[in-house]
Design a protein around this motif. Structure first.
Motif, PDB file in Angstrom:
ATOM      1  N   ARG A 154      21.148 -44.592   4.696  1.00 60.41           N
ATOM      2  CA  ARG A 154      19.869 -44.580   5.559  1.00 60.41           C
ATOM      3  C   ARG A 154      20.001 -43.592   6.647  1.00 60.41           C
ATOM      4  O   ARG A 154      18.081 -44.035   5.847  1.00 60.41           O
ATOM      5  CB  ARG A 154      20.908 -45.705   6.136  1.00 60.41           C
ATOM      6  N   GLN A 202      26.672 -47.278   2.463  1.00 58.10           N
ATOM      7  CA  GLN A 202      25.408 -48.753   2.221  1.00 58.10           C
ATOM      8  C   GLN A 202      25.874 -49.451   0.646  1.00 58.10           C
ATOM      9  O   GLN A 202      26.187 -48.481  -0.068  1.00 58.10           O
ATOM     10  CB  GLN A 202      24.028 -48.159   2.901  1.00 58.10           C
ATOM     11  N   PRO A 207      24.752 -52.154   6.008  1.00 59.32           N
ATOM     12  CA  PRO A 207      25.098 -50.365   6.591  1.00 59.32           C
ATOM     13  C   PRO A 207      26.645 -49.863   6.117  1.00 59.32           C
ATOM     14  O   PRO A 207      27.764 -50.900   6.350  1.00 59.32           O
ATOM     15  CB  PRO A 207      24.229 -50.612   7.652  1.00 59.32           C
TER      16      PRO A 207
END
Length: 263
Positions: A154, A202, A207
């Motif tokens: 991310r 992820q 996440p």
């Protein structure tokens, strides 16, 4: 992985482990490990190094790290089934879980350096906080096996959680309580203290997920095993996190340069 075969490194034919031997089963048959002319089971012994430290399924190929270097394992069909090639030397893996993949690039921690494998081959990563990590790293064999590489897709980050010499002789000996983090987008490093003993990037579950290790419940005195999902809020386990940072020393020219801090 694409051929539905289990790969075993540090394997054996005799019952005595050979730390440099790689074996693989037949396609789709995890019980047949004896190679014949009619199947695709087989074996290969890597000729350089003293042991295979770790392995992973990389982009387009399997990757095997010895204590000296990095080898590729590519499917070539019969009669050899797999070809093995040394990609680079002098870049061995420090611990079994000290490597990770982020955006098609493989990153790992060696005995005294960080490396990556990308389109240009293997290259070292400049690390201005090298001394923070390697001068404090608990380099006993058992502790090196506890190092965990933690890619965070991310934010384009790769972290390594590692045990420190400061914890030798305490209840935290061998526990990865410290981390060093590399931001691949900004080419910047930072470090700090946080315990993570396992990590999943992820996934379909959202996440990244990390294990916080073992804590002792102050009321029951029983061990508590915590799993944390990262990048979901600005709190940690329901408690607001204190924001702070500390830079290294740098000089600002009087009257000509200004420093602005945001977020």
């Amino acid at each position: 992985m694409p051929e539905r075969q289990v790969i075993a490194y540090g394997s054996t034919f005799t019952g005595f482990q050979d730390p440099m031997l790689v074996r693989w089963c037949d396609i789709g048959n995890f019980t047949n490990w004896i190679g014949t002319v009619s199947n695709q089971a087989g074996s290969y012994r890597i000729p350089k190094g003293s042991k295979i430290v770790g392995a992973t399924q990389g982009p387009q190929q399997g990757l095997l790290w010895t204590d000296l270097g990095l080898w590729s394992m590519q499917y070539v069909n019969l009669p050899l089934v797999y070809s093995f090639n040394e990609i680079a030397s002098g870049c061995g893996l420090v611990g079994r879980k000290a490597m990770g993949t982020l955006a098609g690039t493989v990153y790992w921690m060696s005995q005294s350096q960080f490396f990556r494998l990308a389109g240009n081959g293997v290259e070292p990563i400049q690390c201005p906080i090298w001394d923070v990590v390697f001068q404090d790293l608990d380099d006993s064999a058992n502790s090196l096996e506890k190092i965990r590489c933690a890619p965070n897709s991310r934010f384009g980050e790769v972290s390594w959680y590692y045990p420190t010499k400061a914890n030798i002789g305490t209840d935290l000996e061998g526990v990865p309580t410290n981390y060093v983090k590399y931001n691949t987008l900004l080419n910047q490093w930072d470090f700090g203290t946080l315990t993570r003993t396992a990590w999943i990037d992820q996934s379909v579950n959202g996440p990244p997920i990390g294990s916080g290790g073992i804590e002792i419940d102050p009321i029951t005195s029983l061990p508590v095993y915590n799993i944390y999902q990262h990048e979901t809020s600005n709190s940690a386990n329901g408690t607001a996190m204190n924001s702070w940072f500390q830079t290294g020393y740098f000089a600002v020219q009087d009257g000509d340069l200004k420093t602005f801090l945001d977020q």
